[in-house]
Scaffold this active site. Structure first.
Site, short mmCIF file in Angstrom:
data_model
loop_
_atom_site.label_atom_id
_atom_site.label_comp_id
_atom_site.label_asym_id
_atom_site.label_seq_id
_atom_site.Cartn_x
_atom_site.Cartn_y
_atom_site.Cartn_z
N GLU A 114 104.13 96.24 -98.46
CA GLU A 114 104.24 94.80 -98.73
C GLU A 114 104.04 94.18 -97.10
O GLU A 114 103.69 93.22 -97.15
CB GLU A 114 106.13 95.04 -98.93
CG GLU A 114 105.96 95.34 -100.20
CD GLU A 114 107.62 95.30 -100.52
OE1 GLU A 114 108.11 94.88 -101.65
OE2 GLU A 114 108.32 95.91 -99.74
N TYR A 115 104.45 94.68 -96.19
CA TYR A 115 104.32 93.94 -94.84
C TYR A 115 102.56 94.03 -94.86
O TYR A 115 102.18 92.68 -94.27
CB TYR A 115 104.63 94.92 -93.74
CG TYR A 115 104.28 94.33 -92.23
CD1 TYR A 115 105.25 93.61 -91.81
CD2 TYR A 115 103.51 94.89 -91.37
CE1 TYR A 115 105.06 93.03 -90.54
CE2 TYR A 115 103.05 94.37 -90.37
CZ TYR A 115 104.03 93.27 -89.79
OH TYR A 115 103.94 92.76 -88.43
N LEU B 41 117.54 93.38 -57.04
CA LEU B 41 119.03 93.61 -56.70
C LEU B 41 119.19 94.56 -55.57
O LEU B 41 118.59 95.37 -55.41
CB LEU B 41 119.55 94.37 -58.13
CG LEU B 41 119.31 93.63 -59.43
CD1 LEU B 41 119.85 94.31 -60.60
CD2 LEU B 41 120.45 92.33 -59.46
N GLU C 295 125.13 96.94 -67.84
CA GLU C 295 124.02 97.08 -68.49
C GLU C 295 123.20 98.29 -68.19
O GLU C 295 123.41 98.72 -66.79
CB GLU C 295 123.04 95.68 -68.67
CG GLU C 295 123.58 94.59 -68.91
CD GLU C 295 122.79 93.34 -68.70
OE1 GLU C 295 121.49 93.59 -68.23
OE2 GLU C 295 123.19 92.25 -68.88
N LYS D 199 120.16 99.98 -66.63
CA LYS D 199 118.87 99.64 -65.81
C LYS D 199 117.85 100.35 -66.36
O LYS D 199 117.54 101.45 -66.13
CB LYS D 199 119.36 99.79 -64.39
CG LYS D 199 118.14 99.16 -63.70
CD LYS D 199 118.70 99.36 -61.99
CE LYS D 199 117.69 98.66 -61.18
NZ LYS D 199 116.31 99.44 -61.18
N ASP E 293 114.34 101.58 -66.87
CA ASP E 293 113.07 101.84 -65.67
C ASP E 293 111.56 101.49 -66.08
O ASP E 293 111.05 102.53 -66.99
CB ASP E 293 113.27 103.54 -65.52
CG ASP E 293 112.58 103.87 -64.31
OD1 ASP E 293 111.91 102.94 -63.57
OD2 ASP E 293 112.40 105.19 -63.98
N TYR F 176 116.81 90.62 -70.81
CA TYR F 176 118.25 90.59 -70.00
C TYR F 176 118.85 89.47 -69.51
O TYR F 176 119.63 89.36 -68.85
CB TYR F 176 118.30 91.78 -69.00
CG TYR F 176 117.40 92.03 -67.86
CD1 TYR F 176 117.24 90.96 -67.02
CD2 TYR F 176 116.40 93.06 -67.78
CE1 TYR F 176 116.30 91.18 -65.92
CE2 TYR F 176 115.50 93.03 -66.97
CZ TYR F 176 115.42 92.08 -66.00
OH TYR F 176 114.57 92.26 -65.00
N LYS G 25 122.48 102.96 -58.69
CA LYS G 25 121.24 104.00 -59.03
C LYS G 25 121.73 105.40 -59.34
O LYS G 25 122.67 105.93 -58.27
CB LYS G 25 120.31 103.94 -57.50
CG LYS G 25 119.63 102.70 -57.42
CD LYS G 25 118.39 102.81 -58.33
CE LYS G 25 117.44 101.59 -57.85
NZ LYS G 25 116.48 102.04 -57.05
N CYS H 59 88.60 133.09 -70.16
CA CYS H 59 89.68 132.61 -70.87
C CYS H 59 90.52 133.96 -71.24
O CYS H 59 89.94 135.03 -71.27
CB CYS H 59 88.93 132.27 -72.38
SG CYS H 59 90.08 131.95 -73.71
N CYS I 286 89.96 135.16 -74.94
CA CYS I 286 88.79 135.71 -75.53
C CYS I 286 88.00 136.29 -74.37
O CYS I 286 87.12 136.84 -74.84
CB CYS I 286 88.23 134.73 -76.56
SG CYS I 286 87.28 133.43 -75.39
N CYS J 227 87.95 126.68 -72.59
CA CYS J 227 87.12 127.68 -73.19
C CYS J 227 86.37 127.08 -74.40
O CYS J 227 87.00 126.38 -75.18
CB CYS J 227 88.26 128.87 -73.52
SG CYS J 227 87.41 129.78 -75.19
N CYS K 149 87.35 131.68 -80.30
CA CYS K 149 88.48 131.97 -79.30
C CYS K 149 89.71 132.20 -80.26
O CYS K 149 89.81 131.23 -80.93
CB CYS K 149 88.50 131.01 -78.17
SG CYS K 149 90.14 131.29 -77.14
S1 IVH Z 1 119.00 91.73 -63.61
C1 IVH Z 1 118.12 88.86 -59.94
N1 IVH Z 1 119.30 93.58 -65.61
O1 IVH Z 1 115.83 96.23 -62.13
C2 IVH Z 1 117.41 90.11 -60.35
N2 IVH Z 1 117.58 94.07 -63.98
O2 IVH Z 1 115.86 95.07 -58.76
C3 IVH Z 1 117.86 90.29 -61.94
N3 IVH Z 1 116.10 95.81 -64.40
O3 IVH Z 1 113.19 95.12 -61.39
C4 IVH Z 1 117.85 91.62 -62.53
N4 IVH Z 1 117.12 96.51 -66.19
O4 IVH Z 1 113.59 94.33 -63.70
C5 IVH Z 1 118.75 93.15 -64.41
N5 IVH Z 1 119.54 95.16 -67.14
C6 IVH Z 1 118.71 94.79 -66.09
C7 IVH Z 1 118.00 95.45 -65.87
C8 IVH Z 1 117.19 95.00 -64.55
C9 IVH Z 1 116.25 96.91 -65.37
C10 IVH Z 1 115.18 95.83 -63.26
C11 IVH Z 1 114.61 94.50 -62.94
C12 IVH Z 1 114.15 94.37 -61.36
C13 IVH Z 1 115.27 95.73 -60.90
C14 IVH Z 1 116.34 94.98 -60.26
#
Ligand code: IVH
Length: 669
Positions: free
Chosen positions: A36-37, A84, A115, A117, A119, A224, A312, A406, A409, A424, A429
């Protein structure tokens, strides 16, 4: 259709598609079928082709649009993108809380939002009147790079907001763990350098000049924060996040609000263990003062806001002894080394094996048998060896050299041009053949349940199978004669094999394990050509003419079908009664001129001459879609015998209703 009708329909389609994207990619709760999409997308493409003036870059058909760039254009951030300050333990968090309360002059507990963080990579998205107009990297915080083309390929990023806001939002683009594992798997198979972690892979993908590459990388995004010139109807960060969700942004659901820092600390501790259950990497948690008034009062330093802090997580690494290096030969002949380790606990699981990827990595890191090594979780389930603890050597360690032949074989291994992997290249093999059969029966290929790695090995070692075709000639008696094979499991196996004969063509194509032909390419081939014979006799040019199939894949397919042994294999599969046709709907089979084209039809009541499924297929082949419930969006209701509430609803809404005979006569028009 005239231009004004087309304009209206294009607008309508875009908002419907955007809504379904939201349901699928943000809410993870699709409300329509893929067919459908696809039908909606096809209708939109048809209109944009007929009325090119309506084509805009923010159309959902243009997610992977545009030509590769020459380079990236610089973007100035009107409001700098700060970073941060970090916290590493509970004490650091309590200090942060003290500074906050001092800053706003209160002894009362402060309201915080905590929240994950994510990566990934910080990005900024600009929307004008609800349309996504530009996206940029953080860069040095003041100047970033315009990566709009690449960001548009992220399906969870809305191109059109639910309200016409002019706002800048910020968030984190990232690569989910599965996508990362798959990407590295493919790169390893192609002998290309691997990405160290999902974050590097995400960053590398967003820095591609060709949006097609970014598109293949399955990136995702969580937003965020909201930065805006216009005054938003929110007084706190938590309200802003909710507003962002209402606008259609993907906001991470794993956030919590707390009054006072102690709740935050407990929440963070909980996530330290739970983080591995997520489908994406996080490297910590972010704590933010909720009230915007307090945020303003606290202000920022040159580098970071005083109202937020990043906690962290401790690195997930462990040290253990590498006892041996095992070599495995994959389906494509690539020989990969795996470290066998003394069991060690890492991020909640016991680890005994770790990936070494390839010979270069062993040499670069100077890994020896008997070494103490640092192992680390790399976004994937299998950890990797990241470094050697040379200071712990006793002198008993033994150097490791990749074999020249290998291990399965004995034929000489080669290094193909520019590849990192040793291969190989003996087509006979046994290890490759066995891996190829394991791939053939796997879930995304022929999906033969009850036959996994162990059973394939057993069948192969007993010489009951030499190729995938032999699976279809297995006899009940010979299976029963094997160890650990009861009547029941043998019958289940045979039934699963039997069932797989009926699979649609794309599963077989993928199952054959043609180099570079993944699930997506297999589906495109099956859809385009319809039958195995058509694919086999296609020229390389015809194959390349399929959108999204490049020369490398086309060349590999063409070469594969030229081999005499492939001829023989397909002959035997055909003889065994395997279906060699595509069972889905092919785009060229859709009749765009029928009365059902672009219409949403609801089937209700019992039909005498057709099953529901047949009726649905007939409608879809005529460019219509079938929906389960009657709404204002329904164009037509086909009512069979004893139609009930859906018929009543259709009549109430004044929707056209036809009976089975009329339906059949329309189908036959
Ligand atoms: S708030 C003023 N919230 O972490 C900075 N950052 O040094 C506001 N990051 O590269 C950032 N998850 O991209 C915020 N829930 C989250 C985040 C987040 C990942 C990253 C951000 C930045 C680094 C903070």
């Amino acid at each position: 259709m005239d231009l004004s009708q087309a304009t209206a329909r294009v607008e309508e389609l875009r908002s419907i598609i955007e809504e379904h994207n939201f349901n699928y990619y943000v809410k993870d709760n699709p409300t329509i079928s893929d067919q459908e999409y696809d039908q909606l997308i096809r209708e939109l493409i048809a209109l944009e082709t007929e009325f090119p003036e309506l084509l805009t870059p923010d159309s959902p058909t243009q997610r992977v649009g545009g030509t590769p760039l020459e380079g990236f254009v610089k973007v100035q951030h009107a409001i700098p993108m700060l970073s941060l300050a970090n916290a590493f333990n509970a004490e650091d968090l309590r200090d942060f809380d003290r500074r906050v309360r001092q800053g706003i002059g209160t002894d009362a507990p402060v309201h915080y939002v905590c929240e994950l963080k994510i990566d990934g990579l910080a990005v900024s998205l600009q929307y004008e009147n609800g349309r996504f107009v530009r996206g940029a990297t953080r860069g040095d915080g003041t100047t970033g790079e315009d990566i709009t083309q690449n960001l548009r390929t992220i399906r969870s990023l809305p191109l059109l907001l639910k309200k016409p806001y002019t706002v800048e939002v910020r968030g984190e683009a990232f690569m989910p763990r599965r996508a990362f594992a798959k990407l590295n798997e493919i790169r390893a198979e192609r002998g290309e350098a691997l990405f160290a972690n999902p974050r590097n892979a995400a960053a590398g993908s967003l820095r591609q000049l060709d949006p097609k590459i970014a598109d293949e990388r399955s990136l995702d995004i969580f937003l965020y924060s909201m930065v805006s010139e216009e005054v938003l109807p929110v007084a706190a960060h938590s309200d802003a996040l909710r507003l962002m969700e209402e606008l259609g942004f993907k906001v991470n659901p794993e956030r919590r609000e707390f009054t006072g820092i102690e709740g935050v600390i407990a929440f963070i501790e909980g996530w330290t263990d739970k983080r591995n259950e997520l489908s994406y990497d996080i490297d910590g948690m972010v704590v933010k003062v909720d009230s915007f008034a307090y945020q303003d009062e606290l202000g920022t330093t040159a580098k970071s806001p005083r109202w937020a802090i990043a906690y962290k997580f401790p690195a997930e690494e462990a040290v253990t002894v590498l006892r041996d290096i095992e070599l495995t030969v994959g389906r494509t002949g690539a020989v990969t080394p795996t470290a066998l380790l003394d069991a060690v606990s890492l991020a909640g699981t016991t680890v005994k094996r770790a990936s070494l990827h390839n010979e270069d990595i062993i040499r670069e890191k100077g890994i020896m048998i008997g070494d103490h090594v640092v192992v680390k979780k790399a976004g994937d389930i299998i950890p990797e060896v990241v470094a050697v603890k040379a200071e712990l050597r006793t002198g008993d360690e033994k150097p490791f050299a990749m074999p020249t032949h290998c291990p399965a074989c004995g034929s000489e291994l080669v290094r193909l041009d520019e590849e990192v992997a040793l291969r190989c290249i003996n087509p006979k093999c046994p290890a490759q053949i066995k891996e190829g059969i394991i791939h053939f029966v796997s879930r995304n290929a022929m999906n033969i349940e009850g036959i996994g790695e162990r059973v394939v090995s057993q069948l192969y070692e007993h010489q009951l199978i030499h190729s995938v075709a032999d699976l279809y000639y297995l006899k009940r008696a010979e299976l029963l004669a094997l160890e650990r094979m009861g009547e029941k499991s043998v019958d289940n196996m045979l039934a699963a094999i039997e069932k797989s004969r009926e699979n649609s063509l794309e599963r077989l194509i993928f199952g054959l394990g043609i180099r570079f032909v993944g699930e997506k390419a297999a589906k495109l081939l099956a859809q385009h050509f319809g039958t195995m014979d058509a694919i086999r006799s296609a020229s390389e040019e015809e194959i390349v003419s399929i959108h999204e199939i490049g020369t490398k894949i086309a060349e590999s397919i063409h070469k594969y079908f030229e081999k005499p042994e492939v001829d023989e294999l397909l002959g035997r599969l055909k003889e065994a009664g395997l279906n060699m046709e595509y069972k889905g709907l092919r785009p060229q089979d859709v009749d765009q001129n029928s009365r059902f084209s672009g219409k949403t039809v609801v089937l209700t009541g019992a039909m005498e001459q057709l099953s529901r499924k047949e009726a649905q297929a007939l409608i879809e082949a005529r460019g219509g879609k079938v929906s389960g419930s009657v709404s204002k969006k329904t164009d037509l209701v086909v009512a069979g015998e004893d139609a009930g509430s859906k018929l009543a609803k259709a009549e109430e809404l004044g929707i056209e209703v036809i009976d089975e005979d009329t339906f059949i006569s329309w189908i036959n028009e």
